[in-house]
Design a protein around this motif. Sequence first.
Motif, mmCIF file in Angstrom:
data_model
loop_
_atom_site.group_PDB
_atom_site.id
_atom_site.type_symbol
_atom_site.label_atom_id
_atom_site.label_comp_id
_atom_site.label_asym_id
_atom_site.label_seq_id
_atom_site.Cartn_x
_atom_site.Cartn_y
_atom_site.Cartn_z
ATOM 1 N N MET A 152 0.841 -1.172 0.000
ATOM 2 C CA MET A 152 0.000 0.000 0.000
ATOM 3 C C MET A 152 0.877 1.222 0.000
ATOM 4 O O MET A 152 1.954 1.211 0.532
ATOM 5 C CB MET A 152 -0.869 0.010 1.241
ATOM 6 N N LYS A 153 0.369 2.285 -0.517
ATOM 7 C CA LYS A 153 1.189 3.429 -0.769
ATOM 8 C C LYS A 153 1.554 4.172 0.481
ATOM 9 O O LYS A 153 0.827 4.199 1.450
ATOM 10 C CB LYS A 153 0.461 4.415 -1.679
ATOM 11 N N LYS A 154 2.701 4.835 0.402
ATOM 12 C CA LYS A 154 3.073 5.738 1.475
ATOM 13 C C LYS A 154 2.215 7.003 1.369
ATOM 14 O O LYS A 154 1.687 7.469 2.357
ATOM 15 C CB LYS A 154 4.550 6.096 1.385
ATOM 16 N N PHE A 155 2.126 7.587 0.179
ATOM 17 C CA PHE A 155 1.369 8.815 -0.006
ATOM 18 C C PHE A 155 0.859 8.873 -1.442
ATOM 19 O O PHE A 155 1.418 8.276 -2.327
ATOM 20 C CB PHE A 155 2.241 10.061 0.222
ATOM 21 N N ARG A 156 -0.227 9.650 -1.691
ATOM 22 C CA ARG A 156 -0.727 9.815 -3.048
ATOM 23 C C ARG A 156 -1.413 11.156 -3.190
ATOM 24 O O ARG A 156 -1.871 11.725 -2.225
ATOM 25 C CB ARG A 156 -1.785 8.750 -3.338
ATOM 26 N N GLY A 201 10.056 -4.961 -2.716
ATOM 27 C CA GLY A 201 11.456 -5.353 -2.709
ATOM 28 C C GLY A 201 11.958 -5.557 -1.289
ATOM 29 O O GLY A 201 11.346 -5.096 -0.321
ATOM 30 N N ASN A 202 13.079 -6.244 -1.168
ATOM 31 C CA ASN A 202 13.615 -6.579 0.153
ATOM 32 C C ASN A 202 14.445 -5.466 0.783
ATOM 33 O O ASN A 202 14.769 -5.539 1.967
ATOM 34 C CB ASN A 202 14.470 -7.847 0.051
ATOM 35 N N GLY A 203 14.807 -4.449 0.010
ATOM 36 C CA GLY A 203 15.616 -3.366 0.543
ATOM 37 C C GLY A 203 14.796 -2.144 0.890
ATOM 38 O O GLY A 203 13.599 -2.233 1.192
ATOM 39 N N ASN A 204 15.438 -0.988 0.842
ATOM 40 C CA ASN A 204 14.773 0.261 1.190
ATOM 41 C C ASN A 204 13.699 0.629 0.173
ATOM 42 O O ASN A 204 13.864 0.408 -1.025
ATOM 43 C CB ASN A 204 15.796 1.403 1.280
ATOM 44 N N TRP A 205 12.602 1.187 0.689
ATOM 45 C CA TRP A 205 11.543 1.727 -0.174
ATOM 46 C C TRP A 205 11.841 3.201 -0.415
ATOM 47 O O TRP A 205 12.224 3.906 0.504
ATOM 48 C CB TRP A 205 10.190 1.574 0.528
ATOM 49 N N PRO A 206 11.697 3.698 -1.649
ATOM 50 C CA PRO A 206 11.181 3.006 -2.832
ATOM 51 C C PRO A 206 12.250 2.452 -3.767
ATOM 52 O O PRO A 206 11.919 1.987 -4.861
ATOM 53 C CB PRO A 206 10.423 4.123 -3.530
ATOM 54 N N GLU A 207 13.526 2.508 -3.339
ATOM 55 C CA GLU A 207 14.615 2.130 -4.247
ATOM 56 C C GLU A 207 14.458 0.723 -4.817
ATOM 57 O O GLU A 207 14.796 0.482 -5.985
ATOM 58 C CB GLU A 207 15.966 2.245 -3.534
ATOM 59 N N THR A 208 13.961 -0.216 -3.988
ATOM 60 C CA THR A 208 13.837 -1.593 -4.479
ATOM 61 C C THR A 208 12.441 -1.912 -4.996
ATOM 62 O O THR A 208 12.132 -3.064 -5.274
ATOM 63 C CB THR A 208 14.240 -2.600 -3.388
ATOM 64 N N GLY A 250 8.928 3.494 -7.627
ATOM 65 C CA GLY A 250 10.375 3.391 -7.500
ATOM 66 C C GLY A 250 10.932 4.767 -7.183
ATOM 67 O O GLY A 250 10.180 5.748 -7.103
ATOM 68 N N LYS A 251 12.220 4.872 -7.009
ATOM 69 C CA LYS A 251 12.820 6.161 -6.689
ATOM 70 C C LYS A 251 12.627 7.129 -7.852
ATOM 71 O O LYS A 251 12.991 6.849 -8.983
ATOM 72 C CB LYS A 251 14.309 5.989 -6.395
ATOM 73 N N GLY A 252 11.999 8.271 -7.560
ATOM 74 C CA GLY A 252 11.684 9.258 -8.588
ATOM 75 C C GLY A 252 10.265 9.130 -9.102
ATOM 76 O O GLY A 252 9.754 10.037 -9.773
ATOM 77 N N TYR A 253 9.612 8.028 -8.809
ATOM 78 C CA TYR A 253 8.214 7.830 -9.205
ATOM 79 C C TYR A 253 7.485 7.044 -8.121
ATOM 80 O O TYR A 253 6.757 6.096 -8.385
ATOM 81 C CB TYR A 253 8.097 7.145 -10.575
ATOM 82 N N SER A 254 7.650 7.493 -6.889
ATOM 83 C CA SER A 254 7.022 6.829 -5.749
ATOM 84 C C SER A 254 5.915 7.687 -5.162
ATOM 85 O O SER A 254 5.809 8.878 -5.468
ATOM 86 C CB SER A 254 8.068 6.546 -4.665
ATOM 87 N N PHE A 308 12.232 7.649 -17.353
ATOM 88 C CA PHE A 308 11.933 9.065 -17.557
ATOM 89 C C PHE A 308 11.958 9.797 -16.214
ATOM 90 O O PHE A 308 12.257 10.986 -16.134
ATOM 91 C CB PHE A 308 10.568 9.218 -18.227
ATOM 92 N N PHE A 309 11.644 9.059 -15.127
ATOM 93 C CA PHE A 309 11.564 9.639 -13.785
ATOM 94 C C PHE A 309 12.727 9.228 -12.883
ATOM 95 O O PHE A 309 13.164 9.983 -12.017
ATOM 96 C CB PHE A 309 10.254 9.212 -13.109
ATOM 97 N N GLY A 310 13.202 7.973 -13.035
ATOM 98 C CA GLY A 310 14.247 7.457 -12.159
ATOM 99 C C GLY A 310 14.648 6.061 -12.584
ATOM 100 O O GLY A 310 14.225 5.567 -13.629
ATOM 101 N N ASP A 311 15.457 5.415 -11.762
ATOM 102 C CA ASP A 311 15.951 4.087 -12.102
ATOM 103 C C ASP A 311 14.829 3.056 -12.117
ATOM 104 O O ASP A 311 13.878 3.118 -11.326
ATOM 105 C CB ASP A 311 17.013 3.638 -11.095
ATOM 106 N N TRP A 312 14.960 2.092 -13.013
ATOM 107 C CA TRP A 312 14.071 0.923 -13.056
ATOM 108 C C TRP A 312 14.275 0.137 -11.764
ATOM 109 O O TRP A 312 15.371 -0.335 -11.471
ATOM 110 C CB TRP A 312 14.423 0.094 -14.274
ATOM 111 N N ALA A 313 13.233 0.009 -10.960
ATOM 112 C CA ALA A 313 13.345 -0.596 -9.625
ATOM 113 C C ALA A 313 12.929 -2.057 -9.606
ATOM 114 O O ALA A 313 12.663 -2.613 -8.536
ATOM 115 C CB ALA A 313 12.487 0.195 -8.633
ATOM 116 N N PHE A 314 12.898 -2.683 -10.788
ATOM 117 C CA PHE A 314 12.297 -4.009 -10.877
ATOM 118 C C PHE A 314 13.262 -5.040 -11.450
ATOM 119 O O PHE A 314 12.904 -5.847 -12.310
ATOM 120 C CB PHE A 314 10.987 -3.912 -11.668
#
Length: 300
Positions: free
Chosen positions: A1-5, A153-160, A181-185, A236-242
């Motif tokens: 579930m989202k952190k914020f929207r 993902g198993n690491g930090n949100w939203p990087e993973t 993901g980072k830049g589009y979270s 376009f926004f950040g790294d592919w987090a997948f």
Amino acid sequence: MKKFRNLVSYAIAVSICVSIMVQCKVASVNVPATVSPNKSIIFFDDFSYTRLDSAKWNVETTGMHFNNELQAYVDSNSAISFINGTAEGAQNGALVLQPHFTPGFVTKDGQKFDFISGRINTKSKFDFLYGSASARIKLTAGAGLWPAWWLLGNGNWPETGEVDIMENIGEKDWANAAVHGKGYSGDAGLVNRLYFPEKNDVTSWHIYAVDWTPDSMIFKYDDVPMFRVTKPMTQFFGDWAFNTNKYLLLNFAVGGIYPFKINGIKEPYYGLPVSTFQSIKNKESKMLVDWVRVTKNTGN
């Protein structure tokens, strides 16, 4: 579930992605939990028992709290239960996640909530990299309800990364899929809705799925593509987090910032109107999960 929207980001994300979306009608018939010969099942649970399989799932309990949601997550038979056989249209029993009104409930760390509910995950027990994740789910309607089926993902949100295969805020006619993901979270997550036909809305059984490859994710509701996210889109926004392993989650939140931004309701609770409050009190609101399955292409 989202952190914020926020609602504006939804419009931006949809406008960016609209050229690659396929608008189509969801099939009215669900298929059984079988797979084609070129796929292998790497995770399956049809909840055909009376308690959660602890070899597969963890029960989350509230400590950290997000989104101004109204519930505490608890390890309780009232919030996480099971139905037998073909009750309510299940194929072989089903998991039930259900919120309850429990005024003044206090968590172990001293937080107070008027609602409890259920949230489970497979962290440290099962995760995967690329493949198809699907679940057969039936919801109840009611503004301010917030059930979801998703991957983290198993690491930090939203990087993973976060992959929301299905979330619903109690509207009968639509559910949405999203990625973060980072830049589009959070507010900037890429998201799309699918609107269901009137006689086959979210209160009917549907199979919610994502097909995940190294450079794309295609979300399918009842095997009909409803949203496609590609690596160039996110870049376009950040790294592919997948490109790292993800684990499975199922939960049922109540109220909070996402429902509020859609329904604007403040009373009697944030994002939750009287009608839905009453349905929770009457034990009518629930999320049924018939089965969860993850597959990979044979040889991958």
